[in-house]
Write a protein that holds these residues in place. Structure first.
Motif, PDB file in Angstrom:
ATOM      1  N   GLY A 173      97.524  36.100   5.454  1.00 58.43           N
ATOM      2  CA  GLY A 173      98.862  36.020   5.147  1.00 58.43           C
ATOM      3  C   GLY A 173      99.980  35.123   5.915  1.00 58.43           C
ATOM      4  O   GLY A 173     100.544  34.632   5.247  1.00 58.43           O
ATOM      5  N   GLU A 174      99.039  34.263   6.875  1.00 58.89           N
ATOM      6  CA  GLU A 174      99.782  33.245   7.413  1.00 58.89           C
ATOM      7  C   GLU A 174      99.759  31.949   6.485  1.00 58.89           C
ATOM      8  O   GLU A 174     100.736  31.225   6.365  1.00 58.89           O
ATOM      9  CB  GLU A 174      99.370  32.996   8.702  1.00 58.89           C
ATOM     10  CG  GLU A 174      99.363  33.885   9.853  1.00 58.89           C
ATOM     11  CD  GLU A 174      98.644  33.537  11.166  1.00 58.89           C
ATOM     12  OE1 GLU A 174      98.193  32.319  11.172  1.00 58.89           O
ATOM     13  OE2 GLU A 174      98.653  34.385  12.114  1.00 58.89           O
ATOM     14  N   THR A 175      98.649  32.013   5.861  1.00 51.24           N
ATOM     15  CA  THR A 175      98.425  30.715   4.805  1.00 51.24           C
ATOM     16  C   THR A 175      99.765  30.953   3.850  1.00 51.24           C
ATOM     17  O   THR A 175     100.159  29.900   3.212  1.00 51.24           O
ATOM     18  CB  THR A 175      97.295  30.821   4.262  1.00 51.24           C
ATOM     19  OG1 THR A 175      96.123  30.761   5.362  1.00 51.24           O
ATOM     20  CG2 THR A 175      97.126  29.782   3.183  1.00 51.24           C
ATOM     21  N   VAL A 176      99.786  32.157   3.160  1.00 47.64           N
ATOM     22  CA  VAL A 176     100.733  32.184   2.259  1.00 47.64           C
ATOM     23  C   VAL A 176     102.232  31.982   2.727  1.00 47.64           C
ATOM     24  O   VAL A 176     103.100  31.653   1.865  1.00 47.64           O
ATOM     25  CB  VAL A 176     100.672  34.062   1.649  1.00 47.64           C
ATOM     26  CG1 VAL A 176     102.121  34.013   0.667  1.00 47.64           C
ATOM     27  CG2 VAL A 176      99.479  34.118   1.013  1.00 47.64           C
ATOM     28  N   GLU A 177     102.446  32.479   3.937  1.00 43.22           N
ATOM     29  CA  GLU A 177     103.944  32.167   4.318  1.00 43.22           C
ATOM     30  C   GLU A 177     104.116  30.724   4.660  1.00 43.22           C
ATOM     31  O   GLU A 177     105.335  30.028   4.293  1.00 43.22           O
ATOM     32  CB  GLU A 177     104.046  32.830   5.816  1.00 43.22           C
ATOM     33  CG  GLU A 177     104.354  34.104   5.602  1.00 43.22           C
ATOM     34  CD  GLU A 177     104.166  34.930   7.280  1.00 43.22           C
ATOM     35  OE1 GLU A 177     104.380  34.075   8.219  1.00 43.22           O
ATOM     36  OE2 GLU A 177     104.266  36.065   7.161  1.00 43.22           O
ATOM     37  N   GLU A 178     102.919  29.933   4.972  1.00 46.94           N
ATOM     38  CA  GLU A 178     102.996  28.413   5.134  1.00 46.94           C
ATOM     39  C   GLU A 178     103.309  27.800   3.778  1.00 46.94           C
ATOM     40  O   GLU A 178     103.913  26.586   3.760  1.00 46.94           O
ATOM     41  CB  GLU A 178     101.774  27.673   5.820  1.00 46.94           C
ATOM     42  CG  GLU A 178     101.646  27.954   7.355  1.00 46.94           C
ATOM     43  CD  GLU A 178     100.470  27.435   7.828  1.00 46.94           C
ATOM     44  OE1 GLU A 178      99.877  26.722   7.371  1.00 46.94           O
ATOM     45  OE2 GLU A 178     100.186  27.723   9.005  1.00 46.94           O
ATOM     46  N   ALA A 179     102.982  28.300   2.610  1.00 45.92           N
ATOM     47  CA  ALA A 179     102.949  27.813   1.248  1.00 45.92           C
ATOM     48  C   ALA A 179     104.426  28.016   0.954  1.00 45.92           C
ATOM     49  O   ALA A 179     104.795  27.648  -0.166  1.00 45.92           O
ATOM     50  CB  ALA A 179     102.124  28.566   0.508  1.00 45.92           C
ATOM     51  N   GLY A 180     105.120  28.799   1.573  1.00 46.31           N
ATOM     52  CA  GLY A 180     106.557  29.210   1.250  1.00 46.31           C
ATOM     53  C   GLY A 180     106.825  30.413   0.262  1.00 46.31           C
ATOM     54  O   GLY A 180     107.787  30.074  -0.445  1.00 46.31           O
ATOM     55  N   ILE A 181     105.698  31.242   0.190  1.00 43.14           N
ATOM     56  CA  ILE A 181     105.807  32.442  -0.682  1.00 43.14           C
ATOM     57  C   ILE A 181     106.411  33.527   0.139  1.00 43.14           C
ATOM     58  O   ILE A 181     105.756  33.712   1.358  1.00 43.14           O
ATOM     59  CB  ILE A 181     104.675  32.267  -1.438  1.00 43.14           C
ATOM     60  CG1 ILE A 181     104.182  31.197  -2.308  1.00 43.14           C
ATOM     61  CG2 ILE A 181     104.538  33.755  -2.220  1.00 43.14           C
ATOM     62  CD1 ILE A 181     103.121  31.213  -2.845  1.00 43.14           C
ATOM     63  N   THR A 182     107.265  34.473  -0.134  1.00 40.53           N
ATOM     64  CA  THR A 182     107.749  35.440   0.450  1.00 40.53           C
ATOM     65  C   THR A 182     107.264  36.852  -0.321  1.00 40.53           C
ATOM     66  O   THR A 182     107.353  36.758  -1.524  1.00 40.53           O
ATOM     67  CB  THR A 182     109.132  35.740   0.314  1.00 40.53           C
ATOM     68  OG1 THR A 182     109.765  34.548   1.287  1.00 40.53           O
ATOM     69  CG2 THR A 182     109.701  36.894   1.159  1.00 40.53           C
ATOM     70  N   LEU A 183     106.682  37.785   0.280  1.00 41.35           N
ATOM     71  CA  LEU A 183     106.202  38.969  -0.234  1.00 41.35           C
ATOM     72  C   LEU A 183     107.437  39.797  -0.327  1.00 41.35           C
ATOM     73  O   LEU A 183     107.962  40.304   0.759  1.00 41.35           O
ATOM     74  CB  LEU A 183     104.782  39.616   0.316  1.00 41.35           C
ATOM     75  CG  LEU A 183     103.679  38.498   0.464  1.00 41.35           C
ATOM     76  CD1 LEU A 183     102.573  39.468   1.244  1.00 41.35           C
ATOM     77  CD2 LEU A 183     103.180  38.129  -1.092  1.00 41.35           C
ATOM     78  N   ARG A 184     107.416  40.818  -1.347  1.00 43.26           N
ATOM     79  CA  ARG A 184     108.583  41.666  -1.255  1.00 43.26           C
ATOM     80  C   ARG A 184     108.017  43.126  -1.793  1.00 43.26           C
ATOM     81  O   ARG A 184     107.100  43.286  -2.586  1.00 43.26           O
ATOM     82  CB  ARG A 184     109.788  41.264  -2.378  1.00 43.26           C
ATOM     83  CG  ARG A 184     110.257  39.824  -1.966  1.00 43.26           C
ATOM     84  CD  ARG A 184     111.377  39.580  -3.049  1.00 43.26           C
ATOM     85  NE  ARG A 184     110.961  39.366  -4.408  1.00 43.26           N
ATOM     86  CZ  ARG A 184     110.480  38.294  -4.820  1.00 43.26           C
ATOM     87  NH1 ARG A 184     110.397  37.128  -4.034  1.00 43.26           N
ATOM     88  NH2 ARG A 184     109.976  38.220  -6.043  1.00 43.26           N
ATOM     89  N   GLY A 185     108.658  44.272  -1.298  1.00 46.05           N
ATOM     90  CA  GLY A 185     108.377  45.342  -1.884  1.00 46.05           C
ATOM     91  C   GLY A 185     106.925  45.721  -1.733  1.00 46.05           C
ATOM     92  O   GLY A 185     106.305  45.735  -0.689  1.00 46.05           O
ATOM     93  N   GLN A 186     106.146  45.908  -2.841  1.00 46.32           N
ATOM     94  CA  GLN A 186     104.883  46.354  -2.806  1.00 46.32           C
ATOM     95  C   GLN A 186     104.011  45.289  -3.136  1.00 46.32           C
ATOM     96  O   GLN A 186     102.696  45.420  -3.570  1.00 46.32           O
ATOM     97  CB  GLN A 186     104.585  47.599  -3.981  1.00 46.32           C
ATOM     98  CG  GLN A 186     105.380  48.688  -3.990  1.00 46.32           C
ATOM     99  CD  GLN A 186     105.241  49.855  -4.908  1.00 46.32           C
ATOM    100  OE1 GLN A 186     104.074  49.977  -5.322  1.00 46.32           O
ATOM    101  NE2 GLN A 186     106.216  50.660  -5.298  1.00 46.32           N
ATOM    102  N   ASP A 187     104.429  43.928  -3.173  1.00 42.47           N
ATOM    103  CA  ASP A 187     103.660  42.831  -3.384  1.00 42.47           C
ATOM    104  C   ASP A 187     102.295  42.814  -2.388  1.00 42.47           C
ATOM    105  O   ASP A 187     102.367  43.407  -1.403  1.00 42.47           O
ATOM    106  CB  ASP A 187     104.309  41.560  -3.161  1.00 42.47           C
ATOM    107  CG  ASP A 187     105.514  41.569  -4.068  1.00 42.47           C
ATOM    108  OD1 ASP A 187     105.347  42.258  -5.009  1.00 42.47           O
ATOM    109  OD2 ASP A 187     106.473  40.403  -3.991  1.00 42.47           O
ATOM    110  N   ALA A 188     101.299  42.324  -2.847  1.00 46.53           N
ATOM    111  CA  ALA A 188      99.823  42.423  -2.165  1.00 46.53           C
ATOM    112  C   ALA A 188      99.340  41.203  -2.420  1.00 46.53           C
ATOM    113  O   ALA A 188      99.683  40.150  -3.241  1.00 46.53           O
ATOM    114  CB  ALA A 188      99.288  43.622  -2.447  1.00 46.53           C
ATOM    115  N   LEU A 189      98.130  40.756  -1.812  1.00 46.65           N
ATOM    116  CA  LEU A 189      97.235  39.682  -1.966  1.00 46.65           C
ATOM    117  C   LEU A 189      96.046  39.936  -2.467  1.00 46.65           C
ATOM    118  O   LEU A 189      95.633  41.204  -2.367  1.00 46.65           O
ATOM    119  CB  LEU A 189      97.097  38.930  -0.667  1.00 46.65           C
ATOM    120  CG  LEU A 189      98.328  38.587   0.024  1.00 46.65           C
ATOM    121  CD1 LEU A 189      97.839  37.799   1.366  1.00 46.65           C
ATOM    122  CD2 LEU A 189      99.172  37.642  -0.590  1.00 46.65           C
ATOM    123  N   SER A 190      95.210  39.184  -3.225  1.00 52.01           N
ATOM    124  CA  SER A 190      94.032  39.377  -3.603  1.00 52.01           C
ATOM    125  C   SER A 190      92.912  39.757  -2.808  1.00 52.01           C
ATOM    126  O   SER A 190      91.844  40.013  -2.844  1.00 52.01           O
ATOM    127  CB  SER A 190      93.655  38.178  -5.066  1.00 52.01           C
ATOM    128  OG  SER A 190      93.557  37.135  -3.975  1.00 52.01           O
TER     129      SER A 190
END
Length: 490
Positions: free
Chosen positions: A291-308
Motif C-alpha cells: 500500500g505504501e509503495t502504491v502511494e509513493e508511485a502517486g496512485i490514489t485508491l478510490r471506492g472499492q479499488d483494490a490491489l492484486s
C-alpha cells in the motif's frame, strides 16, 4: 653462610654486627650490647638455634631491628641500627664517666693488664678480614643478581585492547589465554580474541578482545538473531553484508551497540512496478507495505479499488503490484423454490397407479447479488444474501398397492400387441402431437378416467393400459380405434 640462607659481618669501626638473611631479603644489625655481638661480655649458652658465622645462635635474629632489601640485589643498602641494651643484660661502661672504659671490652674482670691485652688481640683479630666469611656473602649477592636478571627477562610489555579500549601493561604470562586470565578478562563463545588464546606472548605483542553482541535483525521482513563484534550499527551492517544506501534503518547508523545488543529493522531499497489505469510505473522504494509503495508511485485508491496483492504485504524486489479499479452495483432477483413430493400407499388403487391427492406449489425466494466490473470487465455475480418470500407447498401423491388383474373375459384372446404397435409404436409414454391422446392405445384423459384410471394414461404402466383397453373393448368393441382396430383380429 648457613643452611637457612643467613650470613654475618662485624664492623669494628662502629661496633655493629650485620647479618644478611637471604631467604627474607633482609639485613639484621646488632650493637655491642646484644648477646649476638662478638664483644658481648657475657655470651650466653642458648638452649636452641644453630650457631652463626661467629659462633652465636641465630635464634634471636628476627627479634631485633633490621632493614628490608629491595628486589634488585645491585642496590641492596646496608643500614646499621644499634640496639639499646635490654633490662636483663648488663650495660657497657660509659667512657664519659670512666676514662678507662672501652665500649668493646665489657665490664672490668679479674686479671688486670693481661686481660686487657687479650681483649686487644680479640679486637685486632675481629678487624682482620676473613675470606671464608666474605665468600658466602659474595655468593648471596651473585644469587640475587642472577634472580633479578631472570625476573627482568620474564617481564613482557604488551598492549591489551578490550572492546576498543587499549592499555599497555607488564606481564609474566606465557600466552594470550594466561594474560586474559591474569587481567580478569572473560571471553565467551561469541567473543573474538586476536591472536588466539593459545598463542605465546612476546614483548611488544598486541592483543585485542572484541565482545560479541546480539542483534535482533529484521531484514526486509525476515526476522533473525545474529551476533556481531561490531560496536556501531554501521560496522554491523558492513559485517552482515547489508547494502545501507537508500535503506530504511530503525536506528541511526552511528549508534553504539552495547553488550546487551539491540533491535534493528532494515528495509533495503527495491525496484517495484505498479500497474494502474493501463500504465506501468517502476519506482525504487524502501516502503514496508504494498500500500505504501502504491502511494509513493502517486496512485490514489478510490471506492472499492483494490490491489492484486494484500495491501499489508511486504513488496519484494522486482515485484509487480496491479491496481484494480472496481465499480459495482447490487441486484435483487426472485427465484422459485421447488416443492417436495410426498407419496403415500393406497390399497384401493391398482399397483403401478399414482394419484395426486394434493398438488404441490413452488415457493418464492428473493436473492441479492453483487455485480462488479474490474478494470472494465464484468465479473460473475456474487451472491450476498437471500430471503424466503413464500414457502413451497408439498405435493401429496397416492400410490396404488392393489394387484392388477390381467384378464378380462371376452377380450384376452385379441392381438393387443399388434394394436399397440399400430397406435403408438409400442411406447407406453407416447403422446400425439396435439397432446390429447397418450399411452399404448392413445386414450384421451376423460375415457381413461372413466375406465377407473387416475391421472393421465401415459403415466400408467403398460400392464394397466392394456387392462383398461380390454375393458374399453368389452364396452364399445373396436370403434375407439377406427384405423387400427382391425389389428385386434390378426
Amino acid at each position: 653462610m648457613e643452611s637457612d640462607g643467613r650470613s654475618a659481618r662485624f664492623w669494628p669501626s662502629t661496633g655493629l654486627l650485620e647479618r644478611a638473611v637471604v631467604s627474607s631479603s633482609q639485613y639484621e644489625t646488632y650493637g655491642p650490647g646484644h648477646p649476638a655481638h662478638p664483644d658481648h661480655p657475657y655470651p650466653e649458652p642458648y638452649a636452641y638455634g644453630s650457631p652463626d658465622t661467629y659462633g652465636y645462635p641465630d635464634t634471636y635474629l628476627p627479634a631485633y631491628a633490621h632493614a628490608s632489601w629491595p628486589s634488585d640485589a645491585a642496590t641492596l643498602p646496608r643500614q646499621a641500627v644499634p640496639l639499646a641494651p635490654t633490662a636483663d643484660m648488663p650495660s657497657p661502661a660509659d667512657p664519659s664517666t670512666d676514662p678507662s672504659a672501652d665500649p668493646f671490652a665489657g665490664p672490668s674482670v679479674p686479671g688486670g693488664r693481661a686481660e686487657a691485652r687479650r681483649a686487644a688481640r680479640r679486637r685486632r683479630t675481629a678487624e682482620r678480614p676473613d675470606v671464608r666469611k666474605l665468600l658466602p656473602q659474595a655468593l648471596v649477592v651473585a644469587f640475587l643478581a642472577g634472580g633479578t636478571s631472570a625476573f627482568v627477562a620474564d617481564d613482557k610489555a604488551v598492549e591489551l585492547t578490550v572492546d576498543g579500549r587499549p592499555r599497555t601493561l607488564h606481564t609474566f604470562a606465557d600466552d594470550v589465554g594466561e594474560l586474559l586470565a591474569d587481567e580478569g578478562v572473560r571471553v565467551g563463545a561469541h567473543d573474538v580474541v586476536s591472536p588466539t588464546p593459545g598463542t605465546a606472548l612476546d614483548s611488544g605483542e598486541e592483543v585485542a578482545v572484541r565482545y560479541g553482541r546480539p542483534v535482533r535483525l529484521t531484514l526486509d521482513g525476515q526476522r533473525s538473531t545474529v551476533w556481531t563484534t561490531a560496536r556501531t550499527v554501521e560496522e554491523a551492517l558492513r559485517e552482515f553484508g547489508v547494502r545501507a544506501e537508500g535503506a530504511y534503518l530503525s536506528v541511526p547508523r552511528g549508534r553504539p551497540i552495547g553488550r546487551a545488543g539491540l533491535a534493528l529493522d532494515v528495509r533495503t531499497e527495491r525496484a517495484v512496478t505498479v500497474m494502474a489505469d493501463g500504465r506501468a510505473r517502476t519506482i525504487r522504494t524502501n516502503a514496508a507495505t504494498a500500500g505504501e509503495t502504491v502511494e509513493e508511485a502517486g496512485i490514489t485508491l478510490r471506492g472499492q479499488d483494490a490491489l492484486s496483492v494484500p495491501a499489508g504485504s511486504f513488496p519484494r524486489d522486482g515485484q509487480t503490484v496491479t491496481v484494480m479499479r472496481i465499480t459495482g452495483t447490487k441486484e435483487v432477483r426472485e427465484e422459485s423454490i421447488a416443492f417436495e413430493v410426498r407419496r403415500t400407499p393406497d390399497p384401493g388403487l391398482f399397483r403401478g397407479t399414482e394419484v395426486v391427492e394434493r398438488a404441490g406449489e413452488p415457493g418464492l425466494r428473493r436473492v441479492t447479488y453483487a455485480l462488479r466490473t474490474v478494470n472494465g470487465v464484468r465479473q460473475k455475480p456474487r451472491r450476498l444474501r437471500d430471503e424466503v418470500v413464500r414457502e413451497p407447498r408439498t405435493q401429496v401423491v397416492k400410490v396404488g398397492t392393489k394387484p392388477l388383474p390381467m384378464s378380462v373375459r371376452g377380450a384376452d384372446h385379441l392381438n393387443w400387441q399388434g394394436l399397440a404397435h399400430c397406435e403408438s409404436g409400442g411406447r407406453p409414454a407416447a403422446v400425439d402431437p396435439s397432446g390429447t391422446y397418450g399411452g399404448l392405445y392413445q386414450f384421451d384423459t376423460r375415457t381413461w378416467q372413466s375406465l377407473g384410471g387416475s391421472g393421465r394414461p401415459q403415466e400408467a404402466s403398460a400392464a394397466e393400459q392394456t387392462f383398461r383397453a380390454k375393458r374399453l373393448y368389452v364396452r364399445r368393441g373396436a370403434s375407439p380405434w377406427p384405423h387400427c382396430g382391425s389389428r385386434l383380429q390378426g
